[in-house]
Design a protein around this motif. Structure first.
Motif, PDB file in Angstrom:
ATOM      1  N   SER A 196       0.872  -1.545   0.035  1.00 36.04           N
ATOM      2  CA  SER A 196      -0.095  -0.084   0.016  1.00 36.04           C
ATOM      3  C   SER A 196       0.816   1.118   0.044  1.00 36.04           C
ATOM      4  CB  SER A 196      -1.165  -0.077   1.279  1.00 36.04           C
ATOM      5  OG  SER A 196      -0.152  -0.039   2.473  1.00 36.04           O
ATOM      6  N   THR A 197       0.381   2.195  -0.209  1.00 37.52           N
ATOM      7  CA  THR A 197       0.850   3.506  -0.445  1.00 37.52           C
ATOM      8  C   THR A 197       0.272   4.520   0.297  1.00 37.52           C
ATOM      9  OG1 THR A 197       1.766   5.436  -1.679  1.00 37.52           O
ATOM     10  CG2 THR A 197       0.094   4.092  -2.725  1.00 37.52           C
ATOM     11  N   TYR A 242      -2.838   1.688  -8.593  1.00 36.89           N
ATOM     12  CA  TYR A 242      -1.755   1.900  -7.466  1.00 36.89           C
ATOM     13  C   TYR A 242      -0.892   2.968  -8.103  1.00 36.89           C
ATOM     14  CZ  TYR A 242       1.699   0.650  -4.248  1.00 36.89           C
ATOM     15  OH  TYR A 242       2.673   0.445  -3.114  1.00 36.89           O
ATOM     16  N   CYS A 243      -0.726   4.054  -7.282  1.00 30.10           N
ATOM     17  CA  CYS A 243       0.178   5.193  -7.252  1.00 30.10           C
ATOM     18  C   CYS A 243       0.329   6.003  -6.105  1.00 30.10           C
ATOM     19  CB  CYS A 243      -0.421   5.959  -8.466  1.00 30.10           C
ATOM     20  SG  CYS A 243      -1.821   7.065  -8.212  1.00 30.10           S
ATOM     21  N   GLY A 296      -6.598   3.201  -5.571  1.00 28.84           N
ATOM     22  CA  GLY A 296      -4.920   3.223  -5.545  1.00 28.84           C
ATOM     23  C   GLY A 296      -4.144   3.301  -4.421  1.00 28.84           C
ATOM     24  N   HIS A 297      -4.926   3.330  -3.242  1.00 33.34           N
ATOM     25  CA  HIS A 297      -4.031   3.076  -1.982  1.00 33.34           C
ATOM     26  C   HIS A 297      -3.532   1.669  -1.815  1.00 33.34           C
ATOM     27  CE1 HIS A 297      -3.257   2.959   2.426  1.00 33.34           C
ATOM     28  NE2 HIS A 297      -4.117   1.948   2.609  1.00 33.34           N
ATOM     29  N   ARG A 298      -3.880   0.643  -2.423  1.00 34.86           N
ATOM     30  CA  ARG A 298      -3.523  -0.764  -2.430  1.00 34.86           C
ATOM     31  C   ARG A 298      -2.952  -0.990  -3.791  1.00 34.86           C
ATOM     32  NH1 ARG A 298      -2.979  -3.368   2.447  1.00 34.86           N
ATOM     33  NH2 ARG A 298      -4.725  -2.987   3.639  1.00 34.86           N
ATOM     34  N   ARG A 299      -1.863  -1.942  -3.745  1.00 32.89           N
ATOM     35  CA  ARG A 299      -1.100  -2.212  -4.838  1.00 32.89           C
ATOM     36  C   ARG A 299      -2.251  -3.045  -5.889  1.00 32.89           C
ATOM     37  NH1 ARG A 299       4.719  -4.757  -4.935  1.00 32.89           N
ATOM     38  NH2 ARG A 299       3.909  -6.723  -3.760  1.00 32.89           N
TER      39      ARG A 299
END
Length: 398
Positions: free
Chosen positions: A49-50, A153-154, A128-131
């Motif tokens: 995650s990002t 994802y970004c 996009g929080h999760r890969r």
């Protein structure tokens, strides 16, 4: 040609020094979080995650845009998205070979009270929080349309006035920006001069990321006490970067994590129901096993920094209290209801601590810890001069 090992801790110190030249962040924890976020963008595929990085303020002129401008010089493939359409963002993010880091200024114009519905964009930012996150869209004309799953994802940094939707807010490291005080000074940012200096540091971050990629890819950083669930997901990539850098960064990162997560827990961003439960626990029921409805309403409506005395122009009533608490259940699985309690020997309608304990445990944030060591600043180092950075020479000797 052998690449000289880069000292990760010293490189992050240099990145922090670069931010300090142009950004007046509100806390030391904010500098730590932003530097780690810059570095994590170079290692995005190592994580599940990002975190979103959110610069929020109550008024314009608080340095949010400048923060994004400096970050843009340090992260790979920055994409300023203030005017980008959802369709353009879907396409850009889906290109995994050239995935951008999205820098979204003026986010209040997208999600603010006067903005139009933007569920497509909200969905992209959430997924996009999760890969593994994807966004489904129909592609084609007329009857030839097919459903396509676009990778979402970004890394995303946001800046705006006010607040964010809850679904994005809980996936974010939140920096509450404020206007500079007269005693706070930063250098004027000049793009032609300072952007190349940031790009030099960006190149060093990219080289360092390749050197530690295997280590970070297998990392499962230890979380500080009390950091679990969504906050742990948010901070795991940043702590992994800090551990890979070494030096004082693992300790500073964990102190920053606790400080910023605690600040979010103290923020009034939870639902009104959670706010009610928390105020009952912390302000109304301490030392009491049961209270009458009359006394509870007297205490709640008298709280100056709470909404209960003015809910749409009226104070909270017994009916409103019953309706809100009835959404939650007791430890026995029954809805929380008023019951006959004895207060000072007199029977009257009220609520008991026993009925509320389970909801408090499940929904309320933990009381703020007072024993956490605050993040201390590193001495402003004479790391690199402006001439050295422009020439591509860093203090690490790379």
């Amino acid at each position: 040609m052998t690449t000289h090992p880069i000292d990760g801790a010293q490189l992050l110190d240099e990145v922090e020094h670069f931010h300090r030249r142009f950004n007046a962040f509100p806390t030391e924890a904010a500098y730590v979080a932003v530097v780690l976020w810059d570095a994590h963008a170079h290692l995005l595929d190592c994580f599940d995650s990002t975190p979103r990085l959110a610069f929020l303020s109550p008024e314009p002129g608080s340095g949010k845009t400048r923060a994004l401008e400096v970050i843009a010089t340090l992260v790979p493939r920055p994409m300023h998205a203030v005017n980008a359409s959802p369709a353009a963002l879907f396409r850009a993010v889906a290109d995994e070979t050239g995935r951008p880091v999205i820098l979204f200024d003026e986010i209040d114009t997208v999600f603010g009270p006067k903005a139009k519905d933007n569920e497509d964009l909200r969905g992209l930012l959430n997924a996009g929080h999760r890969r593994s996150g994807v966004s489904y869209r129909c592609v084609g004309d007329g009857g030839q349309q097919t459903v396509v799953a676009f990778p979402s994802y970004c890394a995303v940094a946001l800046a705006g006035l006010g607040s964010l939707p809850d679904t994005i807010h809980t996936r974010s490291v939140v920096i509450r920006m404020r206007r500079k005080a007269r005693s706070e000074t930063v250098e004027p940012y000049r793009e032609r001069i300072h952007e190349p200096q940031g790009h030099t540091l960006r190149a060093e971050l990219a080289k360092w990321a390749e050197q530690v990629r295997e280590k970070v890819n297998d990392a499962w950083p230890e979380m500080p006490d009390g950091i679990t669930d969504r906050p742990a997901d948010v901070w795991e990539p940043l702590l992994a970067v800090a551990d890979a850098a070494g030096g004082h960064w693992p300790e500073r990162a964990r102190a920053a994590c606790v400080e910023l997560v605690t600040a979010v827990a103290e923020d009034d961003r939870g639902s009104l129901g959670v706010k009610l439960l928390t105020d009952l626990r912390d302000q109304v029921f301490p030392g009491q096993s049961a209270l009458s409805t009359v006394e509870i309403l007297h205490l709640l409506n008298g709280m100056e920094d709470a909404p209960w005395g003015d809910l749409d122009g009226r104070p909270l009533t017994a009916r409103g209290l019953s309706k809100m608490l009835g959404e939650y259940v007791t430890g026995q699985g029954k809805r929380i209801r008023s019951r006959t309690v004895r207060v000072a020997g007199q029977p009257m309608k009220g609520y008991t601590r026993e009925d509320l304990n389970d909801a408090w445990d499940r929904y309320c944030p933990p009381p703020p810890k007072t024993s956490v060591t605050s993040v201390t600043p590193i001495p402003t180092p004479a790391l690199i001069s402006a001439d050295d950075v422009t020439a591509g020479v860093t203090a690490s000797g790379v």
